[in-house]
Design a protein around this motif. Structure first.
Motif, PDB file in Angstrom:
ATOM      1  N   ASP A  90       9.373   0.003  14.482  1.00 39.88           N
ATOM      2  CA  ASP A  90       9.698   0.974  15.541  1.00 39.88           C
ATOM      3  C   ASP A  90       8.488   1.787  16.002  1.00 39.88           C
ATOM      4  O   ASP A  90       8.494   2.377  17.070  1.00 39.88           O
ATOM      5  CB  ASP A  90      10.805   1.922  15.057  1.00 39.88           C
ATOM      6  N   THR A 122      11.559   8.853  -1.328  1.00 39.83           N
ATOM      7  CA  THR A 122      10.559   8.637  -0.278  1.00 39.83           C
ATOM      8  C   THR A 122       9.791   9.931  -0.050  1.00 39.83           C
ATOM      9  O   THR A 122      10.246  11.006  -0.424  1.00 39.83           O
ATOM     10  CB  THR A 122      11.219   8.244   1.058  1.00 39.83           C
ATOM     11  N   SER A 123       8.628   9.799   0.570  1.00 39.42           N
ATOM     12  CA  SER A 123       7.836  10.993   0.833  1.00 39.42           C
ATOM     13  C   SER A 123       6.767  10.698   1.858  1.00 39.42           C
ATOM     14  O   SER A 123       6.278   9.577   1.960  1.00 39.42           O
ATOM     15  CB  SER A 123       7.179  11.445  -0.470  1.00 39.42           C
ATOM     16  N   LYS A 152       7.963   1.325   1.278  1.00 37.33           N
ATOM     17  CA  LYS A 152       8.712   0.554   0.272  1.00 37.33           C
ATOM     18  C   LYS A 152      10.040   1.231  -0.063  1.00 37.33           C
ATOM     19  O   LYS A 152      11.098   0.604   0.001  1.00 37.33           O
ATOM     20  CB  LYS A 152       7.894   0.408  -1.029  1.00 37.33           C
ATOM     21  N   THR A 202       5.816   7.109  -5.512  1.00 37.80           N
ATOM     22  CA  THR A 202       6.395   6.263  -6.554  1.00 37.80           C
ATOM     23  C   THR A 202       5.319   5.926  -7.575  1.00 37.80           C
ATOM     24  O   THR A 202       4.308   5.318  -7.234  1.00 37.80           O
ATOM     25  CB  THR A 202       6.964   4.970  -5.926  1.00 37.80           C
ATOM     26  N   SER A 209      11.636   3.574   1.499  1.00 39.83           N
ATOM     27  CA  SER A 209      12.528   3.687   2.675  1.00 39.83           C
ATOM     28  C   SER A 209      13.266   2.382   2.924  1.00 39.83           C
ATOM     29  O   SER A 209      14.463   2.376   3.242  1.00 39.83           O
ATOM     30  CB  SER A 209      11.726   4.035   3.936  1.00 39.83           C
ATOM     31  N   ASN A 269       2.611   4.492   0.966  1.00 43.65           N
ATOM     32  CA  ASN A 269       3.080   5.015   2.243  1.00 43.65           C
ATOM     33  C   ASN A 269       3.514   3.927   3.242  1.00 43.65           C
ATOM     34  O   ASN A 269       3.827   4.234   4.388  1.00 43.65           O
ATOM     35  CB  ASN A 269       1.993   5.895   2.889  1.00 43.65           C
ATOM     36  N   ARG A 273       0.820  -1.197   0.000  1.00 45.21           N
ATOM     37  CA  ARG A 273       0.000   0.000   0.000  1.00 45.21           C
ATOM     38  C   ARG A 273       0.862   1.259   0.000  1.00 45.21           C
ATOM     39  O   ARG A 273       1.980   1.258   0.505  1.00 45.21           O
ATOM     40  CB  ARG A 273      -0.900   0.016   1.235  1.00 45.21           C
TER      41      ARG A 273
HETATM   42  P1  GTP Z   1       4.678   5.384  -2.029  1.00 45.96           P
HETATM   43  O1  GTP Z   1       5.870   5.490  -2.932  1.00 45.96           O
HETATM   44  O2  GTP Z   1       3.906   6.648  -1.931  1.00 45.96           O
HETATM   45  O3  GTP Z   1       3.817   4.211  -2.336  1.00 45.96           O
HETATM   46  O4  GTP Z   1       5.219   5.198  -0.510  1.00 45.96           O
HETATM   47  P2  GTP Z   1       6.301   4.164   0.026  1.00 45.96           P
HETATM   48  O5  GTP Z   1       5.654   2.877   0.364  1.00 45.96           O
HETATM   49  O6  GTP Z   1       7.483   4.109  -0.867  1.00 45.96           O
HETATM   50  O7  GTP Z   1       6.707   4.850   1.429  1.00 45.96           O
HETATM   51  P3  GTP Z   1       7.981   5.735   1.796  1.00 45.96           P
HETATM   52  O8  GTP Z   1       9.207   4.887   1.886  1.00 45.96           O
HETATM   53  O9  GTP Z   1       8.010   6.929   0.917  1.00 45.96           O
HETATM   54  O10 GTP Z   1       7.632   6.122   3.320  1.00 45.96           O
HETATM   55  C1  GTP Z   1       6.420   6.764   3.673  1.00 45.96           C
HETATM   56  C2  GTP Z   1       6.592   7.463   5.021  1.00 45.96           C
HETATM   57  O11 GTP Z   1       6.809   6.510   6.075  1.00 45.96           O
HETATM   58  C3  GTP Z   1       7.783   8.422   5.077  1.00 45.96           C
HETATM   59  O12 GTP Z   1       7.421   9.553   5.836  1.00 45.96           O
HETATM   60  C4  GTP Z   1       8.860   7.600   5.788  1.00 45.96           C
HETATM   61  O13 GTP Z   1       9.797   8.410   6.477  1.00 45.96           O
HETATM   62  C5  GTP Z   1       8.020   6.778   6.770  1.00 45.96           C
HETATM   63  N1  GTP Z   1       8.687   5.490   7.098  1.00 45.96           N
HETATM   64  C6  GTP Z   1       9.101   4.548   6.234  1.00 45.96           C
HETATM   65  N2  GTP Z   1       9.675   3.502   6.870  1.00 45.96           N
HETATM   66  C7  GTP Z   1       9.628   3.778   8.184  1.00 45.96           C
HETATM   67  C8  GTP Z   1      10.061   3.064   9.366  1.00 45.96           C
HETATM   68  O14 GTP Z   1      10.613   1.964   9.360  1.00 45.96           O
HETATM   69  N3  GTP Z   1       9.799   3.675  10.555  1.00 45.96           N
HETATM   70  C9  GTP Z   1       9.177   4.888  10.653  1.00 45.96           C
HETATM   71  N4  GTP Z   1       8.958   5.381  11.857  1.00 45.96           N
HETATM   72  N5  GTP Z   1       8.762   5.583   9.563  1.00 45.96           N
HETATM   73  C10 GTP Z   1       8.986   5.047   8.343  1.00 45.96           C
END
Ligand code: GTP
Ligand code: MG
Length: 201
Positions: free
Chosen positions: A145, A52-53, A36, A59, A38, A33, A31
């Motif tokens: 975390d 990331t965002s 992925k 993405t 990160s 956010n 899903r």
């Molecule tokens: P899309 O590309 O929009 O589908 O999102 P995504 O799944 O790639 O998520 P992304 O890695 O952009 O992270 C989304 C948000 O979650 C960001 O604000 C990150 O900083 C936060 N985040 C990601 N991984 C972690 C984690 O392990 N711990 C915490 N606390 N926050 C995280």
């Protein structure tokens, strides 16, 4: 062994525009956010590699990265992002499903799930679809975390229970945190192991 090089290869908008399928490939999906991009950055050790965002839907293509000059890692666009028009969402779903079914060099799909929520229908339906189509996958729970021990244990056992209602056995499960570097080494060891198995074939 560890990841010594990671470079961006290309963004694809369909199966046809993906790079040649001649090396092992691993894709990350889940899903919007869920974390992925990160996780990919933490795994490769390169902070800005995948964008990331905090705004979901960042993405929007299939982004290919070449790792250690020998395998592809793919950052797929997230699903379930409400602000994307319904018709466009459907198009994307078809592109991703087509990629997953037809991409011969895909060794494993990592399905990322945010364990802060109890099992969501959208995730369970997708798992069902993966199983029915014989696509090899693992479940990767993210953002460990952010969870207390109690919620973590409760939600993990709820998830397993729910999956075992439909499946005889569970897929491999990883619990990770990109922020706190939890479970990343285990994930990488799994990838390496699969690469070695196909290398031996
Ligand atoms: P899309 O590309 O929009 O589908 O999102 P995504 O799944 O790639 O998520 P992304 O890695 O952009 O992270 C989304 C948000 O979650 C960001 O604000 C990150 O900083 C936060 N985040 C990601 N991984 C972690 C984690 O392990 N711990 C915490 N606390 N926050 C995280
Ligand atoms: Mg992303």
């Amino acid at each position: 062994m560890s990841i010594t090089s990671a470079t961006f290869v290309k963004s694809a908008v369909s199966l046809k525009t993906c790079p040649t399928a001649n090396i092992p490939e691993f894709a990350f999906f889940g899903r919007s956010n869920v974390g992925k991009s990160s996780l990919i950055n933490q795994l490769t050790g390169i902070k800005g590699l995948a964008k990331t965002s905090s705004t979901p839907g960042k993405t929007q293509h299939l982004n290919f990265f070449l790792i250690n000059e020998s395998w592809h890692l793919v950052d797929l666009p997230g699903y379930g992002y409400a602000k994307v028009a319904k018709s466009k969402r459907k198009d994307w779903e078809n592109v991703i499903k087509n990629y997953l079914i037809k991409r011969n060099n895909l060794l494993c799909l990592f399905l990322l799930i945010d364990l802060r929520h109890l099992p969501l229908d959208v995730d369970l339906q997708f798992i069902d679809w993966l199983g029915k189509n014989g696509i090899p996958f693992c479940i990767v729970f993210t953002k460990r975390d952010k969870l207390s021990k109690k919620i973590y244990e409760n939600n993990l056992s709820e998830y397993k229970k729910k999956l075992l209602e439909d499946w005889e056995s569970l897929p491999p499960i990883f619990v990770t945190s990109a922020n706190k570097n939890i479970g990343i080494d285990e994930l990488y060891a799994y990838i390496e192991q699969l690469i070695m198995v196909v290398g031996d074939e």
